[in-house]
Design an enzyme around this catalytic site. Structure first.
Site, PDB file in Angstrom:
ATOM      1  N   SER A  31       4.969   7.910   9.974  1.00 54.60           N
ATOM      2  CA  SER A  31       4.961   8.845  11.453  1.00 54.60           C
ATOM      3  C   SER A  31       4.913   8.034  12.474  1.00 54.60           C
ATOM      4  CB  SER A  31       4.003   9.957  11.118  1.00 54.60           C
ATOM      5  OG  SER A  31       2.813   9.223  11.122  1.00 54.60           O
TER       6      SER A  31
ATOM      7  N   GLU B  96       9.310   1.561  11.099  1.00 49.77           N
ATOM      8  CA  GLU B  96      10.273   2.661  10.756  1.00 49.77           C
ATOM      9  C   GLU B  96       9.798   3.849  10.818  1.00 49.77           C
ATOM     10  OE1 GLU B  96      12.252   4.939   9.985  1.00 49.77           O
ATOM     11  OE2 GLU B  96      12.598   4.193   7.937  1.00 49.77           O
TER      12      GLU B  96
ATOM     13  N   LYS C  42       0.926  -1.499  -0.111  1.00 46.38           N
ATOM     14  CA  LYS C  42      -0.110   0.164   0.077  1.00 46.38           C
ATOM     15  C   LYS C  42       0.838   1.109  -0.022  1.00 46.38           C
ATOM     16  CE  LYS C  42      -1.915   3.146   2.227  1.00 46.38           C
ATOM     17  NZ  LYS C  42      -1.643   4.540   1.853  1.00 46.38           N
TER      18      LYS C  42
ATOM     19  N   CYS D 101      13.802   9.945   6.364  1.00 38.07           N
ATOM     20  CA  CYS D 101      13.704   9.478   7.948  1.00 38.07           C
ATOM     21  C   CYS D 101      15.191   9.880   8.618  1.00 38.07           C
ATOM     22  CB  CYS D 101      13.276   8.084   8.211  1.00 38.07           C
ATOM     23  SG  CYS D 101      13.892   7.072   6.995  1.00 38.07           S
TER      24      CYS D 101
ATOM     25  N   GLY E 143       2.191   5.010  13.179  1.00 35.72           N
ATOM     26  CA  GLY E 143       2.626   3.845  13.375  1.00 35.72           C
ATOM     27  C   GLY E 143       2.243   2.993  14.883  1.00 35.72           C
TER      28      GLY E 143
ATOM     29  N   GLU F 276      10.029  15.914  14.380  1.00 38.48           N
ATOM     30  CA  GLU F 276      10.546  15.792  13.120  1.00 38.48           C
ATOM     31  C   GLU F 276       9.550  16.758  12.108  1.00 38.48           C
ATOM     32  OE1 GLU F 276       9.276  12.037  11.118  1.00 38.48           O
ATOM     33  OE2 GLU F 276      11.267  11.726  10.398  1.00 38.48           O
TER      34      GLU F 276
HETATM   35  P1  NAI Z   1       1.794   8.852   7.699  1.00 36.64           P
HETATM   36  O1  NAI Z   1       2.767   7.995   8.738  1.00 36.64           O
HETATM   37  O2  NAI Z   1       0.394   9.202   8.252  1.00 36.64           O
HETATM   38  O3  NAI Z   1       1.810   7.915   6.141  1.00 36.64           O
HETATM   39  C1  NAI Z   1       2.862   7.047   5.755  1.00 36.64           C
HETATM   40  C2  NAI Z   1       2.024   5.650   5.226  1.00 36.64           C
HETATM   41  O4  NAI Z   1       0.914   5.144   6.451  1.00 36.64           O
HETATM   42  C3  NAI Z   1       0.983   6.274   3.971  1.00 36.64           C
HETATM   43  O5  NAI Z   1       1.165   5.019   3.346  1.00 36.64           O
HETATM   44  C4  NAI Z   1      -0.255   6.241   4.660  1.00 36.64           C
HETATM   45  O6  NAI Z   1      -1.329   6.219   3.686  1.00 36.64           O
HETATM   46  C5  NAI Z   1      -0.377   5.229   5.506  1.00 36.64           C
HETATM   47  N1  NAI Z   1      -1.451   5.523   6.653  1.00 36.64           N
HETATM   48  C6  NAI Z   1      -1.801   6.647   7.308  1.00 36.64           C
HETATM   49  N2  NAI Z   1      -2.656   6.443   8.222  1.00 36.64           N
HETATM   50  C7  NAI Z   1      -2.830   4.937   8.399  1.00 36.64           C
HETATM   51  C8  NAI Z   1      -3.372   4.385   9.233  1.00 36.64           C
HETATM   52  N3  NAI Z   1      -4.330   4.725  10.142  1.00 36.64           N
HETATM   53  N4  NAI Z   1      -3.414   2.809   8.994  1.00 36.64           N
HETATM   54  C9  NAI Z   1      -2.524   2.349   8.144  1.00 36.64           C
HETATM   55  N5  NAI Z   1      -1.975   3.064   7.158  1.00 36.64           N
HETATM   56  C10 NAI Z   1      -2.069   4.456   7.385  1.00 36.64           C
HETATM   57  O7  NAI Z   1       2.698   9.994   7.218  1.00 36.64           O
HETATM   58  P2  NAI Z   1       1.996  11.472   6.539  1.00 36.64           P
HETATM   59  O8  NAI Z   1       0.791  12.113   7.026  1.00 36.64           O
HETATM   60  O9  NAI Z   1       2.175  11.180   5.125  1.00 36.64           O
HETATM   61  O10 NAI Z   1       3.258  12.529   7.050  1.00 36.64           O
HETATM   62  C11 NAI Z   1       3.248  13.294   8.092  1.00 36.64           C
HETATM   63  C12 NAI Z   1       4.585  13.200   8.780  1.00 36.64           C
HETATM   64  O11 NAI Z   1       4.928  11.939   9.242  1.00 36.64           O
HETATM   65  C13 NAI Z   1       5.659  13.786   7.946  1.00 36.64           C
HETATM   66  O12 NAI Z   1       6.046  15.144   8.053  1.00 36.64           O
HETATM   67  C14 NAI Z   1       6.962  13.190   8.670  1.00 36.64           C
HETATM   68  O13 NAI Z   1       7.399  13.942   9.729  1.00 36.64           O
HETATM   69  C15 NAI Z   1       6.486  11.813   9.304  1.00 36.64           C
HETATM   70  N6  NAI Z   1       6.773  10.836   8.245  1.00 36.64           N
HETATM   71  C16 NAI Z   1       7.974   9.929   8.416  1.00 36.64           C
HETATM   72  C17 NAI Z   1       8.339   9.260   7.451  1.00 36.64           C
HETATM   73  C18 NAI Z   1       9.621   8.376   7.544  1.00 36.64           C
HETATM   74  O14 NAI Z   1      10.208   7.933   6.648  1.00 36.64           O
HETATM   75  N7  NAI Z   1       9.921   7.828   8.816  1.00 36.64           N
HETATM   76  C19 NAI Z   1       7.529   9.025   6.261  1.00 36.64           C
HETATM   77  C20 NAI Z   1       6.305   9.857   5.910  1.00 36.64           C
HETATM   78  C21 NAI Z   1       6.045  10.534   6.938  1.00 36.64           C
END
Ligand code: NAI
Ligand code: MG
Length: 494
Positions: free
Chosen positions: A242, A263, A188, A297, A246, A394
């Site tokens: 995020s 992660e 996904k 990250c 997570g 972050e």
């Molecule tokens: P997010 O953690 O919400 O999204 C990452 C993935 O998780 C996407 O595929 C999203 O569709 C999925 N997702 C979101 N909510 C979910 C849920 N309830 N159940 C299952 N899957 C879900 O991150 P977002 O909102 O795109 O970005 C916000 C902040 O998160 C960023 O500004 C950054 O600080 C952090 N982030 C960190 C990342 C890393 O590489 N460690 C990557 C992305 C975001």
């Protein structure tokens, strides 16, 4: 019509009617026909459409993955044959590298050269894991008389792989790891970057991965991602993203006691001691925060500099930062691209305001650009203290916070005073300092006189709120398998 000089292959792929789910080897729209925009962050415009999934699509994908796993079409294949097909996947990826890279530049706003790196990273990861199927050994433990026991290392089942936007093609190596261990995978991708997931699946099928062993679901995390996590037919979740997401995933997965691997990013300390090669450290610190516009990250977003060299270090950083070329990732002179979305630009901008309000000094940058697309100036804060939100949270944007320290103990104390623990950098010419400090740092990875090195055989992951579980290396093989003990009554064999 797309204006950048992209390959014919990318142009024709971009013209597809829809970037759908991939279920049972077919690219399909959502059952209810819903779609979502695919936006190019360098222009802030929609360039194509992706399927927007619902629960019925999730059910369909999970049923297909379950069937593929239970039938054993992939799981039970001769390990040598598995290896050959996985290796073929990296060859086919490299044959389509320009097309894949160009689509990721358009989808994620990344720089063209950086995307070349992510394609290589993916191909190297696939090559590494393609060597594993013949090498995943079980074991024979001591057993009581008249019994023999074998411990088999078997796959977990259907793995849900939920990924972020910042390196869409990079996750192909994780797909290969899950396949190499005999699992079925449902990817996904982030809703911001749906395109190359479809190409990964096409490449996998062409390489001989059976339909159903690798499916793709498109759509938002809150619906499609959450449904995948909750689904009875999904056995484990591997997530990158995020902390709040997570944490929600771990909680939801606990209802069916599913394995999760998380992660979750970081606020990594980049520590510069007075005896360091300051020019090299300053150059690396910029790559560590401006690279991918800070959306990585391991961004070295907390730069800890010894007070005796702070002016020299800052001057070197400012020299690189002022006048950086900002623009489309396709322009070879571009040094800083956009962030992925208008939401992310808002987020970055609001953190810059928070930094000002907290009393930090903007030494460079500080504003978003008033042009189409989601661009923010590279922004350097000085006078940052570790209690400030810009030092603790972050940001995921081109924002560097520079903090000062007086001695080694203080550097370690500041570096560890964070909820995160993904990575750290240590810059010093003294071997003893480097070893003492790296031993004292609470982080999953420490780079000494370098930063952001990755290699398929080296495990990668965090401690504390940066998550648990490891990607890459042999550690992933353990994460993606479980042990089954088979007892045989042998009679008296003496
Ligand atoms: P997010 O953690 O919400 O999204 C990452 C993935 O998780 C996407 O595929 C999203 O569709 C999925 N997702 C979101 N909510 C979910 C849920 N309830 N159940 C299952 N899957 C879900 O991150 P977002 O909102 O795109 O970005 C916000 C902040 O998160 C960023 O500004 C950054 O600080 C952090 N982030 C960190 C990342 C890393 O590489 N460690 C990557 C992305 C975001
Ligand atoms: Mg996009």
């Amino acid at each position: 019509m797309y204006n950048y000089p992209i390959s014919e292959a990318a142009r024709s792929t971009l013209a597809r009617e829809i970037f759908g789910h991939v279920i049972d080897g077919q690219v399909v729209p959502s059952l209810d026909g819903r779609t979502m925009d695919i936006v190019d962050p360098a222009r802030g415009e929609s360039v194509a459409r992706a399927a927007l999934g619902g629960e019925a699509d999730v059910d369909r994908a999970v049923a297909s993955s379950r069937k593929a796993f239970d039938d054993g079409t992939w799981r039970l294949l001769d390990p040598q044959d598995k290896e050959r097909r996985l290796r073929r996947m990296s060859q086919l990826l490299l044959e389509r590298r320009d097309e894949v890279a160009e689509l990721d530049v358009i989808d994620a706003g990344l720089l063209r050269w950086y995307v070349d790196f992510t394609v290589d990273f993916a191909a190297n990861g696939i090559d590494y894991y393609s060597g594993w199927p013949t090498k995943i050994n079980g074991s024979i433990p001591p057993a009581p008389p008249n019994f023999s026991v074998r411990q088999e290392r078997i796959p977990i089942g259907v793995i849900g792989l939920i990924t972020p936007w910042n390196g869409p093609i990079s996750v192909f190596g994780s797909v290969a790891a899950a396949l190499a261990t005999g699992n079925s995978v449902i990817l996904k991708p982030a809703e911001q970057t749906p395109m190359t997931a479809v190409l990964m699946a096409e490449i996998a099928f062409e390489a001989g991965i059976p339909p159903g062993a690798f499916n793709v679901l498109q759509g938002p995390g809150s619906s499609v991602g959450a449904a995948l996590v909750a689904h009875r037919g999904v056995d484990a979740i591997s997530f990158t993203g995020s902390v709040p997401t997570g944490s929600a995933i771990q909680a939801a997965a606990s209802k069916r006691v599913k394995r999760v691997s998380l992660e979750l990013g970081g606020k990594s300390a980049f520590i510069v001691f007075p005896d360091a090669d300051i020019e090299a450290a300053a150059a690396a610190s910029q790559m560590a925060v401006w690279g991918t516009s800070g959306q990585v990250c391991t961004a070295g977003s907390r730069v800890l500099v010894h007070s005796s060299i702070k002016d020299q270090f800052l001057a070197a950083v400012l020299k690189g930062t002022e006048g950086m070329n900002i623009g489309s990732g396709f322009d070879p002179s571009t040094q800083l691209g956009p962030v992925v979305s208008s939401e992310q630009l808002e987020r970055v901008s609001s953190y810059v305001q928070i930094g000002r309000d907290e009393g930090a000094t903007v030494a460079s940058g500080g504003s978003r650009l008033d042009i189409p697309g989601y661009f923010h100036e590279p922004t350097v804060f000085t006078g940052v203290t570790n209690d400030m939100r810009i030092a603790q949270e972050e940001i995921f944007g081109p924002v560097m916070a520079i903090l000062e320290f007086e001695d080694e103990a203080e550097a370690v104390q500041i570096a560890n005073d964070t909820d995160y623990g993904l990575a750290a950098g240590v810059w010093t010419s003294d071997l003893d300092t480097s070893q003492r400090v790296s031993a004292a740092l609470h982080a999953g990875t420490v780079w000494i006189n370098s930063y952001q090195m990755v290699y398929p055989s080296v495990s990668y992951g965090g401690v504390k709120l940066s998550g648990h579980g490891r990607n890459l290396g042999a550690a992933s093989i353990d994460e993606l398998t479980q042990i089954k003990s088979v007892w045989t009554k042998t009679g008296d064999a003496r």
